[in-house]
Every structure is written in C-alpha cells, then in structure tokens.
Design an enzyme around this catalytic site. Sequence first.
Site, PDB file in Angstrom:
ATOM      1  N   HIS A  85      11.678  -5.470 -24.872  1.00 56.74           N
ATOM      2  CA  HIS A  85      10.458  -5.074 -24.857  1.00 56.74           C
ATOM      3  C   HIS A  85       9.416  -6.268 -25.145  1.00 56.74           C
ATOM      4  O   HIS A  85       9.795  -6.446 -26.232  1.00 56.74           O
ATOM      5  CB  HIS A  85      10.545  -4.165 -26.195  1.00 56.74           C
ATOM      6  CG  HIS A  85       9.602  -3.533 -26.282  1.00 56.74           C
ATOM      7  ND1 HIS A  85       8.749  -1.930 -25.458  1.00 56.74           N
ATOM      8  CD2 HIS A  85       8.683  -3.331 -27.076  1.00 56.74           C
ATOM      9  CE1 HIS A  85       7.737  -1.761 -25.354  1.00 56.74           C
ATOM     10  NE2 HIS A  85       7.612  -2.495 -26.651  1.00 56.74           N
ATOM     11  N   ASP A 164       8.964  11.608 -28.740  1.00 61.73           N
ATOM     12  CA  ASP A 164       7.798  10.045 -28.687  1.00 61.73           C
ATOM     13  C   ASP A 164       6.350  10.906 -28.001  1.00 61.73           C
ATOM     14  O   ASP A 164       5.544   9.888 -28.552  1.00 61.73           O
ATOM     15  CB  ASP A 164       8.283   9.274 -28.444  1.00 61.73           C
ATOM     16  CG  ASP A 164       7.403   8.229 -28.587  1.00 61.73           C
ATOM     17  OD1 ASP A 164       7.253   7.826 -29.306  1.00 61.73           O
ATOM     18  OD2 ASP A 164       7.202   7.423 -27.545  1.00 61.73           O
ATOM     19  N   ARG A 171      -1.308  10.651 -31.336  1.00 62.19           N
ATOM     20  CA  ARG A 171      -1.303   9.175 -32.558  1.00 62.19           C
ATOM     21  C   ARG A 171      -3.291   8.635 -32.238  1.00 62.19           C
ATOM     22  O   ARG A 171      -3.700   8.617 -32.519  1.00 62.19           O
ATOM     23  CB  ARG A 171      -0.613   7.981 -32.646  1.00 62.19           C
ATOM     24  CG  ARG A 171       0.824   8.630 -33.678  1.00 62.19           C
ATOM     25  CD  ARG A 171       2.125   7.780 -33.198  1.00 62.19           C
ATOM     26  NE  ARG A 171       1.482   5.814 -33.293  1.00 62.19           N
ATOM     27  CZ  ARG A 171       2.041   4.619 -32.823  1.00 62.19           C
ATOM     28  NH1 ARG A 171       2.786   5.935 -31.904  1.00 62.19           N
ATOM     29  NH2 ARG A 171       1.426   4.312 -32.574  1.00 62.19           N
ATOM     30  N   SER A 186       8.227   4.601 -31.945  1.00 66.23           N
ATOM     31  CA  SER A 186       7.741   5.051 -31.410  1.00 66.23           C
ATOM     32  C   SER A 186       8.677   3.843 -30.477  1.00 66.23           C
ATOM     33  O   SER A 186       9.547   4.371 -28.853  1.00 66.23           O
ATOM     34  CB  SER A 186       6.314   5.183 -30.965  1.00 66.23           C
ATOM     35  OG  SER A 186       6.102   5.318 -29.645  1.00 66.23           O
ATOM     36  N   LYS A 190      12.485   4.708 -27.769  1.00 65.87           N
ATOM     37  CA  LYS A 190      12.658   4.695 -26.492  1.00 65.87           C
ATOM     38  C   LYS A 190      13.474   3.520 -25.939  1.00 65.87           C
ATOM     39  O   LYS A 190      14.662   3.903 -25.032  1.00 65.87           O
ATOM     40  CB  LYS A 190      11.256   4.635 -25.700  1.00 65.87           C
ATOM     41  CG  LYS A 190      10.435   5.404 -25.856  1.00 65.87           C
ATOM     42  CD  LYS A 190       9.833   5.428 -24.994  1.00 65.87           C
ATOM     43  CE  LYS A 190       8.302   4.470 -25.204  1.00 65.87           C
ATOM     44  NZ  LYS A 190       7.957   4.850 -26.361  1.00 65.87           N
TER      45      LYS A 190
END
Length: 427
Positions: A85, A164, A171, A186, A190
């Site tokens: 990620h 999320d 947010r 968050s 995922k």
Amino acid sequence: MAEFSAVDLIIKKRSKFELSTEEINWLIGNYTSGVVADEQMSSMAMAILLNGMNRREIKDLTMAMIASGERLDWTGLSKPTVDKHSTGGVGDKITLPLVPLVAVFGAAVPQLGGRGLGHTGGTLDKFEAIAGWNPSLTNQQFFDQLQSVGGAVCGASENIAPADKKLYALRDVTGTVEAIPLITSSIMSKKIAEGTSALVLDVKVGSGAFMKDFDKARELAQGMVRLGIDAGVKTSAMLTDMSTPLGKKIGNALEVEESLEVLAGGGPADVVELTVALATEMLRLVGIENVDVAAALKDGRAMDKWRAMVSAQGGDPDAALPKAKESHTILADADGWLTELDALGLGIASWRLGAGRERKEDDVLLGAGIELHAQKGDRVSKGQPLLTLLTDEPNRFDRALEAIEGKISISAEQPQARKIVLERIYE
C-alpha cells in the site's frame, strides 16, 4: 451488544479517556447502520484528532471497521499472499510493474485499487487507460486469477469496510483528515479485510505526499506496522521520498507507458530502484529470499506476467494507449543543475490538465499529464526542454502553468543525490 450513548462516548474521548472495546464496537456498528448520526461521528472524529487513541483503541477501531463488512479469505490458494500500500504521490505508478514482478517468484498479490482524488492519481484510473481492462472481479474470479496468474488489481467491493467509506467521506468535510488514528484505521481496515497474509507499506514523505513532515510520516508508518502485526498480518514499512515526482511521466496513460518501459528492462532509475526494493521486501515477508528480483525486469519474466494479468481482466496489452491532443513545452531559462522540481506543484498542474478529479464523480482525461525531460539533479542547458504539459483541452494550460510558477529551480551548484528509501520500519 451493550448499549451506550453516542454523546457520552464523545464526552469521554473529548475528556481524554480511553474508549473500551465494547464502546468502539457499539459506536462503529451503529454509525454504519445509521443510528449514530454524521454530526455525532464528526464530533468524535475531532475528539480523536485532538486527543489521540492508544494502540489497543486503534486496533479495536480497525477491527470494528473490518467487521462492518466482508473479509476476503484466500484459504485454498496454493501461494502465499502479500500486498503493498502506498500513501500516494506524484508519478507513483509503482503498483503497475510491482504486482507482476512479485508474481514471477510464486507469491500472489491481491491488490484492491482506488481512484484518484486531487493531485495523486489512482491505480484504477491508470489501468483503465488500457483498452478493455475490467476493474470488477467477483470473489471467485479474483481467487482464480491469483491462482493462475499470481496478481490481480481490481476495485474494492462496496462490502469491504463500509464503515470506513462513511467515515472517510466525513473526515474530508470536517477538517479531520490528518488524525493519525483515523488514517491508520482507514488504510489498515481495507488492507486487512483484503485477506493478505503480509503487507509492505510505502509511506511517502515530502511536498507531493499526504505526509509532508518526516516525523509525522514515521509516526504513521510505525502505527500501521504495529496495527498490522497486532491483527496477524506480517507488516513492514518504508519511508520514501516524494519531494520531487517519481519517474518522468505523470498522468494515467503516461504512467502506464513508463511502467511498460520498466517491465521491458528500462525506465527511470528511481522507479526501478523503488520497484525492486518493495518487491524484495514483499517477498522477504512471505519467506521468498535470495532471488534476483532485478533480473526478472531485465529478462522479460515480469513483462510476461503483466501481459497475462492484463489479458485475464479483458485488457489488450498490445492496444495503443490514449494520447493527449495538445501540448505545451517549458524550456530551461538558464544553464545549471535542476535543483528543484516540486512534486506538489507538478501534481496540481497535472490534475488541472485533466489527469485527476476534483469530485469523485468527475471523469479524467486519460492522456493528460506531464512528461519530464529532466529530473531533479540533472544538468540542463538554457533553452533545453524541461517538461511538456499534455491535455485534450488547451484552455487548461494557463491554470496548470500557474501551479508550476516558482516550483522549478536551476542553480550553479549541484544538489545532493536523491535518496529514494529514507528509512525502513519493522516492529
């Protein structure tokens, strides 16, 4: 489940007390179902921004967000699963060459990609520059492609961490985007829900990154690594430089083009370096060591995997990529060293050219973006092309040029060599 009051929990966190596991589960479950209102969750997000959460609270928050939806299960797959990620940056096309490269060595990469918003491009937008490529896979198709090819990139199901999605949108409009516990939960909700057994985090630092401050980026990386490990996922992180763009091409089709150069054994040195570093670390986490990762880029094995991966999702790996209709080239105004090529300025310019979107429902111009003819640290001559702006709509050039104003510097002194990987983080 025990019953609580949203107002009581907001006051508790506002007063700097810890929320219990039961309280967090109740809060997230009832927010997802609509019992806890957006304005109440907004207040809680602000309380978390101001007062933080400890390691146990962040884990509980993340696990509650995972529990709000589906968790993918790769039991039965004959290969170890590992993913990467990135927190996002300008010219960050690393997923494209990385997934097939890791797959060469017998690991499976289940990558759930997203779309870009603002100046950082989304992985799905880049892949959609390839004719016929389909981002939508059923869970069975996802499994079958991982088993047969070893890599798959697709859009996240609406059932992955729906809490999320609700909280992320909130947010964005309440000034709480930078709350580190909320960023951590968050991203990791995922990734953990995706079912991967191992994860490498590429946390960008610098002007073009979400985290511009090194210490804040390190805090985020450490928190995510701890959280992954607490959730049973082998996790490590790299802090990597995003003060200047990665590679020489920014924009969706342009970044596919550059990724193909890397898969063909060429491409810019910084893109190759980071791709190899991340692939090596991903493979290490699943016990695949002492392999020559760089060789698989040079000898065509990674390109073969890329072609198989694209074809499996209906894409034509031989189709021509979209090209912009209009161009505008900026020339060097002096001899010297290129000492600044600011990532944020170039990212915003690329976005204004049509490579990004302001609202999630906007379309992108797949051929739009920027091609760099020199990178930071290169020697340039007066009158030499520095970069070319590309778009289909010439009325976009003026605003793109405004974004670049003052963001490029040429100096008589050679700058220090760029370091791509700034720090590695393990627990």
